[in-house]
Design a protein around this motif. Structure first.
Motif, PDB file in Angstrom:
ATOM      1  N   ASN A 144      43.930  43.451  39.103  1.00 44.23           N
ATOM      2  CA  ASN A 144      44.720  43.919  37.972  1.00 44.23           C
ATOM      3  C   ASN A 144      44.907  42.866  36.879  1.00 44.23           C
ATOM      4  OD1 ASN A 144      46.514  42.152  39.126  1.00 44.23           O
ATOM      5  ND2 ASN A 144      48.017  43.720  39.727  1.00 44.23           N
ATOM      6  N   ASN A 145      44.321  41.669  37.068  1.00 44.92           N
ATOM      7  CA  ASN A 145      44.365  40.598  36.068  1.00 44.92           C
ATOM      8  C   ASN A 145      45.792  40.161  35.736  1.00 44.92           C
ATOM      9  OD1 ASN A 145      42.721  38.816  34.606  1.00 44.92           O
ATOM     10  ND2 ASN A 145      43.150  39.885  32.694  1.00 44.92           N
ATOM     11  N   ALA A 146      46.724  40.434  36.638  1.00 49.84           N
ATOM     12  CA  ALA A 146      48.108  39.983  36.437  1.00 49.84           C
ATOM     13  C   ALA A 146      48.215  38.503  36.738  1.00 49.84           C
ATOM     14  CB  ALA A 146      49.038  40.777  37.348  1.00 49.84           C
ATOM     15  N   ARG A 147      49.245  37.870  36.202  1.00 52.42           N
ATOM     16  CA  ARG A 147      49.459  36.447  36.448  1.00 52.42           C
ATOM     17  C   ARG A 147      50.654  36.253  37.377  1.00 52.42           C
ATOM     18  NH1 ARG A 147      49.165  32.866  31.106  1.00 52.42           N
ATOM     19  NH2 ARG A 147      50.935  34.156  30.494  1.00 52.42           N
ATOM     20  N   ARG A 148      50.499  35.264  38.260  1.00 57.95           N
ATOM     21  CA  ARG A 148      51.558  34.900  39.190  1.00 57.95           C
ATOM     22  C   ARG A 148      51.708  33.377  39.196  1.00 57.95           C
ATOM     23  NH1 ARG A 148      52.020  39.523  38.675  1.00 57.95           N
ATOM     24  NH2 ARG A 148      52.205  41.179  40.254  1.00 57.95           N
ATOM     25  N   PRO A 149      52.877  32.863  39.561  1.00 55.20           N
ATOM     26  CA  PRO A 149      53.043  31.404  39.605  1.00 55.20           C
ATOM     27  C   PRO A 149      52.011  30.748  40.524  1.00 55.20           C
ATOM     28  CG  PRO A 149      55.170  32.490  39.752  1.00 55.20           C
ATOM     29  CD  PRO A 149      54.136  33.578  39.859  1.00 55.20           C
ATOM     30  N   TYR A 173      45.641  33.936  38.153  1.00 52.33           N
ATOM     31  CA  TYR A 173      45.354  35.351  37.943  1.00 52.33           C
ATOM     32  C   TYR A 173      45.141  36.040  39.284  1.00 52.33           C
ATOM     33  CZ  TYR A 173      45.007  34.896  32.905  1.00 52.33           C
ATOM     34  OH  TYR A 173      45.303  34.697  31.584  1.00 52.33           O
ATOM     35  N   VAL A 174      45.730  37.224  39.404  1.00 50.21           N
ATOM     36  CA  VAL A 174      45.574  38.029  40.604  1.00 50.21           C
ATOM     37  C   VAL A 174      44.395  38.967  40.395  1.00 50.21           C
ATOM     38  CG1 VAL A 174      46.660  39.709  42.151  1.00 50.21           C
ATOM     39  CG2 VAL A 174      48.033  37.907  41.063  1.00 50.21           C
ATOM     40  N   GLU A 175      43.499  38.978  41.369  1.00 48.83           N
ATOM     41  CA  GLU A 175      42.312  39.825  41.246  1.00 48.83           C
ATOM     42  C   GLU A 175      42.689  41.306  41.152  1.00 48.83           C
ATOM     43  OE1 GLU A 175      39.496  39.112  44.287  1.00 48.83           O
ATOM     44  OE2 GLU A 175      39.248  36.972  43.821  1.00 48.83           O
TER      45      GLU A 175
END
Length: 271
Positions: A40-45, A36-38
Motif C-alpha cells: 500500500n506504499n504507506a509509511r511507518r516509523p 515504506y510498507v509494501e
C-alpha cells in the motif's frame, strides 16, 4: 568468488544507553525516519537498528543473532522471527557486562564455524552496499578479518585506524583525545580464525585476572591484539561514506535532523 561458508550476522544489543537515558524503549528501537510498507506504499516509523539489518540483508545475509541483556524484551517483541526484513533472527542473552567482546562471545557456540558479519545497532552509515564490498574483499584476500572504514571528525568517540602508505592497517587507537587519523571502523567480517581468537582472548582474560578483566574491553582492543599476533587483516576504505552513532543526545539530534531534511527532499535514506 565468495566462500560457500555460512554467513551469520552478529549484533550486540546489551548496552544500557546511559548517555541518552531515560528512553521509552530500548535504544535500538528508537525511531529514526520512516520506511515504506509494501503493497500500500504507506509509511511507518523506522527504528535505528532496522538500518543495520537492512544493509546485511542487501548483502544476502539472511541469518543473524541479536545479543541482549535482561530487560530488553521489546527488541524480540518488535522483530520477532525476522519476517519484517525477510531474515531469520534469533536472540541470545549476554553474560558478562564488561564490554562488547564478552557480549559477542555469547554467540561462540553458534557461530564458531561461520563467516561472521558484525554490525552495531545504534550506528547508521553509508554506503548501502558496504557489507557486499567487505564480503567481496574477504573472499578475494582470504583475510581472517576485514574492516569497513569510514571517515569521522570525532576521533575521541571512535576506534581510529592507522594505515600505512599502501592503505594497509597498521594499528588501532581506541578513542584517542588527540590524533591526525581520520578513519574509524564501523563494520567487520571475520572468519572462524578470528572468532576463535576472540573467544580465547576473552577466556584468557577472565582466567588470568579475576578483578582486572572487569574494566571495559573494546572490540578494537581485541583486533589490535590480533594484529600484533599476525592475524591476517584487511580493510575496505569508504572514502565518500559516512557514519553516525546515535548514542549521545547531540548525535541523536543530528540523526533526526538529517533524516528530516532528507524526508523533505523526498529521499527515504539517511546520512
Amino acid at each position: 568468488m565468495r566462500t560457500k561458508r555460512d554467513i551469520v550476522g552478529l549484533i550486540p544489543a546489551g548496552g544500557k544507553a546511559s548517555r541518552i537515558s531515560p528512553l521509552p524503549c530500548s535504544k535500538e528501537l528508537y525511531p529514526i525516519g520512516f520506511r515504506y510498507v509494501e503493497n500500500n506504499n504507506a509509511r511507518r516509523p523506522k527504528v535505528v537498528s532496522h538500518y543495520i539489518l537492512e544493509k546485511m540483508r542487501m548483502a544476502n545475509i539472511t541469518k543473524a543473532y541479536i545479543i541482549l541483556r535482561e530487560g530488553k524484551w521489546d527488541i524480540p517483541t518488535y522483530y520477532g522471527d525476522g519476517k519484517l526484513l525477510d531474515m531469520h533472527l534469533a536472540y541470545l542473552m549476554m553474560g558478562l557486562p564488561y564490554g562488547v567482546p564478552y557480549t559477542l562471545d555469547q554467540a561462540y557456540p553458534f557461530v564458531q564455524d561461520a563467516l561472521v558479519a558484525l554490525g552495531f545497532p545504534d550506528i547508521i552509515f553509508q554506503p548501502d552496499n558496504a557489507y557486499v564490498r567487505v564480503l567481496d574483499k574477504q573472499a578475494e584476500t582470504g583475510s581472517d578479518i576485514v574492516l569497513g572504514l569510514f571517515p569521522t571528525d570525532r576521533p575521541h568517540k571512535n576506534d581510529m585506524v592507522e594505515l600505512d602508505t599502501n592503505s594497509q592497517i597498521r594499528a588501532l587507537h581506541i578513542k584517542p583525545e588527540n590524533t591526525q587519523l581520520t578513519y574509524t571502523w564501523q563494520i567487520a567480517v571475520w572468519t572462524p580464525a578470528f572468532t576463535d581468537y576472540m573467544h580465547n582472548y576473552v577466556s584468557g582474560r577472565k582466567e588470568s585476572d579475576n578483578l582486572g578483566y572487569k574494566k571495559e574491553l573494546f572490540v578494537g582492543d581485541v583486533i589490535q591484539a590480533a594484529i600484533e599476533n599476525k592475524i591476517r587483516i584487511d580493510s575496505v576504505l569508504f572514502k565518500e561514506g559516512n557514519c553516525l552513532d546515535i548514542g549521545t543526545p547531540e548525535d541523536l539530534m543530528k540523526a533526526l535532523y538529517v533524516n528530516l531534511a532528507k524526508e523533505n527532499q523526498g529521499d527515504q535514506g539517511i546520512c
